[in-house]
Design a protein around this motif. Structure first.
Motif, PDB file in Angstrom:
ATOM      1  N   UNK A  10       0.806  -1.228   0.000  1.00  0.00           N
ATOM      2  CA  UNK A  10       0.000   0.000   0.000  1.00  0.00           C
ATOM      3  C   UNK A  10       0.837   1.276   0.000  1.00  0.00           C
ATOM      4  N   UNK A  11       2.153   1.172   0.181  1.00  0.00           N
ATOM      5  CA  UNK A  11       2.992   2.378   0.299  1.00  0.00           C
ATOM      6  C   UNK A  11       3.859   2.552  -0.956  1.00  0.00           C
ATOM      7  N   UNK A  40      -3.550  -3.137  -4.503  1.00  0.00           N
ATOM      8  CA  UNK A  40      -4.019  -1.989  -3.716  1.00  0.00           C
ATOM      9  C   UNK A  40      -4.475  -0.853  -4.628  1.00  0.00           C
ATOM     10  N   UNK A  43      -7.754  -1.431  -5.947  1.00  0.00           N
ATOM     11  CA  UNK A  43      -8.759  -1.668  -4.887  1.00  0.00           C
ATOM     12  C   UNK A  43      -9.405  -3.040  -5.079  1.00  0.00           C
ATOM     13  N   UNK A  44      -8.563  -4.021  -5.334  1.00  0.00           N
ATOM     14  CA  UNK A  44      -9.039  -5.379  -5.613  1.00  0.00           C
ATOM     15  C   UNK A  44      -9.789  -5.934  -4.407  1.00  0.00           C
ATOM     16  N   UNK A  46     -10.744  -8.921  -2.288  1.00  0.00           N
ATOM     17  CA  UNK A  46     -10.246 -10.291  -2.143  1.00  0.00           C
ATOM     18  C   UNK A  46     -11.281 -11.307  -1.666  1.00  0.00           C
ATOM     19  N   UNK A 106      -0.375 -11.258   1.987  1.00  0.00           N
ATOM     20  CA  UNK A 106      -1.429 -10.424   2.563  1.00  0.00           C
ATOM     21  C   UNK A 106      -2.796 -10.867   2.042  1.00  0.00           C
ATOM     22  N   UNK A 107      -3.842 -10.574   2.833  1.00  0.00           N
ATOM     23  CA  UNK A 107      -5.187 -11.021   2.464  1.00  0.00           C
ATOM     24  C   UNK A 107      -5.574 -10.598   1.050  1.00  0.00           C
ATOM     25  N   UNK A 108      -5.175  -9.410   0.635  1.00  0.00           N
ATOM     26  CA  UNK A 108      -5.582  -8.935  -0.691  1.00  0.00           C
ATOM     27  C   UNK A 108      -5.032  -9.847  -1.784  1.00  0.00           C
ATOM     28  N   UNK A 110      -4.173 -13.197  -1.081  1.00  0.00           N
ATOM     29  CA  UNK A 110      -4.819 -14.506  -0.889  1.00  0.00           C
ATOM     30  C   UNK A 110      -6.140 -14.539  -1.649  1.00  0.00           C
ATOM     31  N   UNK A 111      -6.863 -13.428  -1.618  1.00  0.00           N
ATOM     32  CA  UNK A 111      -8.134 -13.378  -2.312  1.00  0.00           C
ATOM     33  C   UNK A 111      -7.982 -13.371  -3.832  1.00  0.00           C
TER      34      UNK A 111
ATOM     35  N   UNK B 107      -9.407 -15.708   2.190  1.00  0.00           N
ATOM     36  CA  UNK B 107      -8.865 -14.346   2.314  1.00  0.00           C
ATOM     37  C   UNK B 107      -9.562 -13.547   3.409  1.00  0.00           C
ATOM     38  N   UNK B 110      -7.827 -14.470   6.476  1.00  0.00           N
ATOM     39  CA  UNK B 110      -6.440 -14.003   6.498  1.00  0.00           C
ATOM     40  C   UNK B 110      -6.398 -12.524   6.874  1.00  0.00           C
ATOM     41  N   UNK B 111      -7.339 -11.765   6.351  1.00  0.00           N
ATOM     42  CA  UNK B 111      -7.381 -10.344   6.660  1.00  0.00           C
ATOM     43  C   UNK B 111      -7.788 -10.065   8.101  1.00  0.00           C
ATOM     44  N   UNK B 114      -4.466 -10.431   9.654  1.00  0.00           N
ATOM     45  CA  UNK B 114      -3.592  -9.305   9.288  1.00  0.00           C
ATOM     46  C   UNK B 114      -3.942  -8.043  10.082  1.00  0.00           C
TER      47      UNK B 114
END
Lengths: 257, 257
Positions: A10-11, A40, A43-44, A46, A106-108, A110-111, B107, B110-111, B114
Motif C-alpha cells: 500500500x505504500x 491496492x 482496490x481489488x 479479495x 497479505x489477504x488482498x 490470498x483473495x 482471504x 487471512x485479513x 492481518x
C-alpha cells in the motif's frame, strides 16, 4: 516472455515499490511485455462472494468451486476476475510480489488466488502438478520480511522458510502446474541500511534477468502418485511436504507424531 | 471459559454452518459464553489499509505494523478492528473455523489475522511463543477439506497437512502465545454421505466438550532459542519447521537443499 507481476503493497515509497520498478526496468531491457496487477491501486476485492458469477449454476446452495467450474466455459465471472484470468492466460512468468505477512501473502493477494485460480482453469479433474492448468508457465515468489535470515533458517525461531512457503509454492503454484523458481527473499528490510537494500535490488534485477535460464525447484509430478494419490513406493520423497513419509518411527515419536 | 469462534463461510446451509451450530450447542451445554465473528455475515473487510487507524503516526510513510504499535495504547483503530481486538482479549478459547482454501484460510479470515493480530497486542518486543501477547489462551483450527485424508498424509499428493498448517499453527497461533490444540479436520465433506457427515459433527462436539482437558501440541518455547534466535544446541528439534535442522546432509542433498 510475457510477464505478469501481481503486487500487494500500500505504500508507494516502499522497498516493495522499488523492487517492482526494478522488475519493470529489467523486463523492458529484455523486451519482455509486462502487465502489473497492483492490487491496492486497483482496490481489488479479495473476498470470494456469490456475486462473483454472472449467473448462478446452483442458486440454492453456494459451493464456490462448482460455480467456478460452471462459469468457466462462457467466462461468466465478475469482470475483475475475468480480467485477471485473461492476464494469467497470457503470461509466461508470474511474479507474486508481496511483504511476508504471517508467513504468507497479505489477504488482498490470498483473495486474488481464491477468486482467480478457478476450478477447471488452474487445476481440476486430475490436472494437478505437471498436468495442471497452468503448466508451461514459470512462477516466482518475491517477498520481503522484517526478520533476519537466520530466524527463518531450519533451526531459526520462525522455522524453515521453505516449510513456511510450502503451502504457496507447492499447494498453489506447483499444484497448478507452474515451474516454481527458488523464491527471491529480501530479509530484514526495515533494519538494514540503504547500501544493503541497494544490494538486494541489484540481486533481484540479476535474478530476473536470468530467470528464463533457471532450473525450477523440485516438486513431485502427478504420476509419482498411485491411484490412492500416495507416493509410489519406488519414488523417493524429494520435497519438504513428503519427506515425513520416510522419517524413521523413532524420530517421528520424538516429534509427537 | 469464554469462547470466540471466528467463522468464514458464505453458505448458511453448509457443513461449516452445521459445525458452527454444533459448537454453539456444546458451549451452551457447558455454560461457556460464546461470541461468534461470522466474517461473511459481518461483511468484514480483510484488506489492511491506511484508514485502519484513527490518526496516522507517520503520515508520510505507511508501515502497517508501526501504525498498529502507535495505535494500541489509546485503541486508535478503526471500529471493526477495535471490536475484534476486544473479543480476542475476552476469550479463553479461539476457534478458527473455515473451509481449507489453498491449504490456508480464505482471504476474509487471512485479513482478520492481518488486521487484528496487531504488533504489541498479539506479539512484539520479543514477546513470542510462550511469552506472546495471547499466552494463556487456547486455540483450535477446525477446517473442512474437499480432499480425502490420505491425500494429506505425509506421502499424499498434497503433502503432510501438518506441514501445510505449520504457518498458521506455529507462525500465527503458537507465535502469539496460544496453546494450540490438534486441528479438527473434516475431510472430503462434499464426497462422503450424510451418515459420515453426522459422524464428523459428533466427533467435533466430543472434541469441543473435552477441549479444556486436552494437551496442546508441542511447539518450541522462546527460551529454546539463543540470542541469535536459533535453537540452542542442547534443544532437540520437536516441531516440523525445525526438524530440518537435524536432517542428515545426505538426505538434504536428495531434497536438493
Amino acid at each position: 516472455m510475457n510477464v505478469l507481476i501481481v503486487y500487494a503493497h500500500m505504500e508507494p515509497q516502499s522497498f516493495n515499490a522499488a523492487l517492482l520498478a526494478r522488475a519493470r526496468a529489467v523486463c523492458a531491457a529484455r523486451g519482455w511485455p509486462v502487465e502489473v496487477s497492483d492490487l491496492y491501486a486497483m482496490n481489488f476485492d479479495p473476498v470470494a462472494r456469490p456475486t462473483d458469477f454472472t449467473a448462478r449454476h446452483d442458486p440454492d446452495f453456494m459451493r464456490y468451486d462448482k460455480e467456478q467450474r460452471a462459469a468457466l466455459p462462457a467466462m461468466g465471472f465478475a469482470p475483475d476476475i475475468a480480467a485477471e484470468i485473461e492476464k494469467l492466460r497470457r503470461c509466461d512468468l508470474l511474479i507474486l510480489q508481496f511483504p511476508l505477512w504471517w508467513f504468507s501473502v497479505p489477504a488482498i493477494m490470498k483473495g486474488w488466488i481464491d477468486r482467480v485460480f478457478a476450478l477447471d482453469f488452474a487445476y481440476g479433474g486430475g490436472r494437478w502438478y505437471d498436468k495442471g492448468g497452468l503448466a508451461g508457465k514459470r512462477a516466482l515468489i518475491a517477498t520481503t520480511t522484517a526478520a533476519f535470515g537466520q530466524m527463518l533458517a531450519p533451526d531459526g525461531i520462525n522455522g524453515d522458510l521453505e516449510v513456511n512457503l510450502w503451502p504457496l509454492q507447492n499447494g498453489v503454484l506447483a499444484f497448478c502446474g507452474f515451474d516454481v523458481m527458488r523464491p527471491f527473499l529480501a530479509h530484514a528490510v526495515p533494519y538494514v541500511d540503504d547500501a544493503a537494500r541497494r544490494d538486494m535490488l541489484e540481486a533481484f534485477a540479476a535474478r530476473l534477468d536470468g530467470i528464463d535460464g533457471e532450473t525450477p525447484m523440485a516438486f513431485h509430478r502427478r504420476d509419482d502418485f498411485d491411484r490412492q494419490w500416495r507416493l509410489k513406493p519406488e519414488v523417493e520423497p524429494r520435497t519438504v511436504g513428503h519427506y515425513f513419509a520416510r522419517v524413521p518411527p523413532a524420530v517421528r515419536a520424538k516429534l509427537g507424531r
